[in-house]
Design an enzyme around this catalytic site. Structure first.
Site: not given
Length: 331
Positions: A155, A174, A205-206, A234, A258, A263, A295
């Site tokens: 992404i 990263d 990133v996760p 996230r 988003d 949420e 989201h």
């Protein structure tokens, strides 16, 4: 072979049926999310497919083990709501869909940024009241800005490609560097370096324990004044109260979000005329320089089809071979 899929929405059903017919495998679609109250429906099936934002409880996997089910496939990327220790205990394989459509998410992040830079929310608000004047809402140009990309996976790289098309300068960070990006010289060694250079910071990133509230008071203090923040990853990556302070001070000029750290219960719910009982969310939502989507960055026809069918492919592979292309390590 039989598979049961939980939390199936109406828009997912055609792709589920298409896969079912192509593979000649029975797939039972359940509209409700997967809980300990309805895991009994999985009895007699060989694998479970699911997607939801709320946590999966230990009792779900205890029951799956009791029913002899050891194939659990998510239709999404994130695995932070799955108890790995419990899956290891009951020898349950986990898979996800790591790339259902990187472009879908990247495109929305850039779309929201462009709306913020061109002051679209402000103009819409003024025009609704009959004010069609330009001033004072003068815009910025992306081609004059430096975009800091945190996370250069699929992404992040899709977003970089779009930003480059606008003529923006790029810097990236990263922990795991991509060799091609390394060659182009976009990486910086620390987040602090990125914060100091970037006019726009976009997160790809996760969610991990190590990056909980990555953007907090300290991080915002290291950024340039008037920075724009984008989060299409996230919600827990941003300390929302810190973001509010940074918006109030002008350190942050605008944000495209988003995701939101609290949420669940807010997004993908029809609230009607009922007020949302979350003052922090409402503070952000009511600002013209903050654009929030529920989201939904992933929500394109291409992405939904891939989410359903790749998850089913993973589950089928687990059942047949004991492994899958998108196996998630539980270590």
């Amino acid at each position: 072979m039989k598979i049961i899929a939980y939390g199936i929405r109406d828009d997912e059903l055609p792709y589920l049926k298409e896969w079912e017919e192509k593979n000649k495998i029975e797939v039972k679609a359940v509209q409700d999310l997967l809980t300990t109250d309805n895991i009994d429906l999985a009895k007699g099936f060989d694998g479970v497919v699911a997607y939801q934002q709320k946590p999966y409880s230990d009792g779900i996997f205890e029951k799956m083990n009791e029913y002899g089910i050891h194939a659990f496939s998510l239709r999404n990327v994130g695995v932070d709501n799955v108890p790995f220790e419990t899956l290891r205990k009951f020898n349950i394989n986990l898979s996800n869909v790591p790339a259902y459509s990187p472009s879908a998410i990247a495109e929305l992040s850039v779309t929201q940024l462009m709306a913020l830079l061109r002051r679209i929310p402000e103009f819409e608000s003024k025009m609704k009241s009959g004010d069609f004047r330009w001033a004072p809402d003068i815009a910025l140009e992306l081609n004059q800005m430096t975009v800091g990309v945190i996370g250069t996976g699929r992404i992040g790289r899709a977003a970089m490609s779009i930003f480059k098309g606008f003529g923006a300068k790029l810097v990236c960070y990263d922990v795991f560097r991509n060799p091609e990006i390394e060659k182009e010289g976009f990486y910086v060694d620390t987040l602090e370096e990125l914060y100091k250079q970037a006019d726009v910071i976009t997160l790809h990133v996760p969610a991990l324990k190590d990056n909980y509230h990555m953007l907090n008071d300290e991080a915002f203090s290291q950024m340039k004044g008037g920075v724009f923040i984008l989060n299409y990853s996230r919600g827990t990556l941003i300390d929302s109260e810190s973001l509010i302070k940074a918006l109030d001070s002008g350190k942050v000029a605008g944000a495209g979000l988003d995701t939101y750290e609290n949420e669940v219960g807010i997004f993908d719910v029809d609230h009607g005329s009922q007020a949302i009982d979350d003052p922090i969310f409402n503070n952000l939502y009511n600002r013209e320089n903050v654009m929030i989507t529920p989201h939904s960055a992933f929500y394109t026809k291409t992405a939904v089809k891939n989410m359903v069918q790749i998850a089913l492919d993973n589950n089928k592979s687990f059942i047949e071979k004991g492994t899958a292309e998108n196996l998630v390590s539980l270590d």
